[in-house]
Design a protein around this motif. Structure first.
Motif, short mmCIF file in Angstrom:
data_model
loop_
_atom_site.label_atom_id
_atom_site.label_comp_id
_atom_site.label_asym_id
_atom_site.label_seq_id
_atom_site.Cartn_x
_atom_site.Cartn_y
_atom_site.Cartn_z
N PHE A 1 37.99 87.84 52.16
CA PHE A 1 38.04 86.61 52.10
C PHE A 1 39.72 86.26 52.45
CE2 PHE A 1 37.67 86.50 47.65
CZ PHE A 1 38.51 85.69 47.23
N HIS A 2 40.02 85.37 53.28
CA HIS A 2 41.32 84.80 53.48
C HIS A 2 42.11 84.20 52.26
CE1 HIS A 2 45.04 82.56 55.26
NE2 HIS A 2 44.73 83.49 56.29
N GLU A 3 43.36 84.40 51.98
CA GLU A 3 43.92 83.90 50.82
C GLU A 3 43.86 82.18 50.85
OE1 GLU A 3 48.52 83.73 52.75
OE2 GLU A 3 48.05 84.98 50.87
N ASP A 4 43.72 81.78 51.78
CA ASP A 4 43.38 80.28 51.70
C ASP A 4 42.23 79.85 51.06
OD1 ASP A 4 45.99 80.09 52.90
OD2 ASP A 4 45.45 79.56 54.85
N TRP A 5 41.32 80.48 51.10
CA TRP A 5 39.91 80.17 50.45
C TRP A 5 40.23 79.97 48.75
CZ3 TRP A 5 35.80 78.42 52.27
CH2 TRP A 5 35.50 78.91 53.71
N ILE A 6 41.21 80.68 48.28
CA ILE A 6 41.44 80.61 46.92
C ILE A 6 41.75 79.12 46.40
CG2 ILE A 6 43.21 81.14 44.89
CD1 ILE A 6 43.81 83.81 46.63
N GLY A 7 40.96 78.63 45.18
CA GLY A 7 41.08 77.39 45.04
C GLY A 7 40.07 76.65 45.47
N HIS A 8 39.30 76.95 46.50
CA HIS A 8 37.94 76.47 46.91
C HIS A 8 36.59 76.77 46.28
CE1 HIS A 8 39.13 74.64 50.94
NE2 HIS A 8 40.31 75.50 50.67
N PRO A 9 35.67 76.18 45.95
CA PRO A 9 34.41 76.32 45.33
C PRO A 9 33.82 77.43 46.35
CG PRO A 9 34.67 73.92 45.55
CD PRO A 9 35.72 74.61 46.58
N VAL A 10 33.23 78.25 45.83
CA VAL A 10 32.27 79.33 46.27
C VAL A 10 31.26 78.65 47.25
CG1 VAL A 10 30.67 81.14 45.89
CG2 VAL A 10 32.45 80.60 44.30
N ALA A 11 30.93 77.37 46.82
CA ALA A 11 29.76 76.61 47.87
C ALA A 11 30.64 76.35 49.13
CB ALA A 11 29.48 75.22 47.05
N ASP A 12 31.66 76.27 49.37
CA ASP A 12 32.26 76.04 50.49
C ASP A 12 32.21 77.28 51.42
OD1 ASP A 12 33.04 73.52 49.50
OD2 ASP A 12 35.30 73.82 49.67
N LEU A 13 32.24 78.40 50.65
CA LEU A 13 32.32 79.64 51.48
C LEU A 13 30.80 79.91 51.95
CD1 LEU A 13 33.93 82.19 52.72
CD2 LEU A 13 33.21 83.15 50.46
N GLU A 14 29.99 79.53 51.13
CA GLU A 14 28.55 79.73 51.32
C GLU A 14 28.01 78.67 52.55
OE1 GLU A 14 26.37 80.86 47.42
OE2 GLU A 14 26.65 78.73 47.76
N ARG A 15 28.70 77.41 52.68
CA ARG A 15 28.49 76.44 53.62
C ARG A 15 28.90 76.96 54.77
NH1 ARG A 15 28.69 72.60 49.83
NH2 ARG A 15 30.92 72.37 50.09
N SER A 16 30.23 77.61 54.98
CA SER A 16 30.85 78.05 56.22
C SER A 16 30.19 79.24 56.76
CB SER A 16 32.29 78.35 56.01
OG SER A 16 33.08 77.06 55.54
N THR A 17 29.59 80.14 55.86
CA THR A 17 29.09 81.31 56.46
C THR A 17 27.69 81.11 56.77
OG1 THR A 17 28.53 82.39 54.20
CG2 THR A 17 30.75 82.96 55.20
#
Length: 222
Positions: free
Chosen positions: A153-169
């Motif tokens: 994952f891109h470094e800008d995802w650091i600090g975001h909830p895992v849930a945000d990554l789940e919603r995006s993917t």
């Protein structure tokens, strides 16, 4: 539990000793009587000399009462035939065969015979060590349609909830490996530097999911 093992090579002998140490009963089959020396002088379980697909040999090994049958001889054909005889003639439900030819392994998996394709597994593990960024899948199912992948994952995802990554993917994260320990994600878990994010994805969608994770999150940095 009674386990019948075909093949007293390094793997078979090690497996037999491990099962015996756990107080299971074991019968191990091999054509070469010298192979049983690998078991050590203290091994007090059943050893049977002969072909593992011979019904009389399997009967001597207690296949009729076996809870599991494992074929780890050096021959793919012997392993497959013996496994089928154990399952179809003696009714052993829990069977597994070691296979060197990965194409054969896929065929027999589809026929309902669990296999361990040692060459394919070893090659995948070596590639992961040599080319970690080019080998994203950690596991692939025998039908080659579903994989467990590690997202870069891109470094800008650091600090975001895992849930945000789940919603995006559009995919649920299976686990996050942090400081060498795998952890199930929670609703409040936030991505940290060094995290390894792993999820199951269909092969047809893997490229899109990996591309989304590799790009900055929608809306920029948090």
């Amino acid at each position: 539990m009674h386990v019948v093992i075909l093949g007293c090579g390094r793997v078979g002998a090690s497996l037999a000793r491990s099962l015996a140490e756990r107080e299971h009963t074991v019968a191990i089959i091999d054509k070469d009587p010298n192979a049983f020396q690998r078991l050590g002088p203290d091994f007090d379980q059943i050893t049977v000399r002969g072909n593992g697909f011979d019904r009389e040999v399997l009967a001597k090994a207690g296949a009729a009462r076996a809870d599991a049958f494992v074929a780890v001889s050096s021959g793919d054909n012997s392993n497959i035939i013996a496994t089928r005889v154990a399952r179809e003639h003696f009714g052993v439900k829990n069977v597994v065969a070691r296979i060197y030819d990965s194409k054969r392994a896929l065929v027999f998996e589809r026929l309902g015979i669990p296999t361990i394709a040692t060459v394919r597994w070893a090659a995948d593990r070596l590639l992961r060590q040599l080319l970690p960024r080019e080998q994203s899948h950690l596991w692939r199912d025998p039908s080659a349609t579903l994989s467990l992948v590690e997202l870069q994952f891109h470094e800008d995802w650091i600090g975001h909830p895992v849930a945000d990554l789940e919603r995006s993917t559009g995919h649920r994260v299976s686990y996050v490996q942090r400081f060498g320990k795998a952890t199930l994600p929670t609703a409040s878990m936030v991505l940290q530097d060094g995290d390894k994010v792993c999820l199951f994805v269909g092969d047809a969608e893997a490229g899109q999911v990996e591309a989304i994770a590799a790009a900055p999150p929608p809306g920029g940095e948090q």
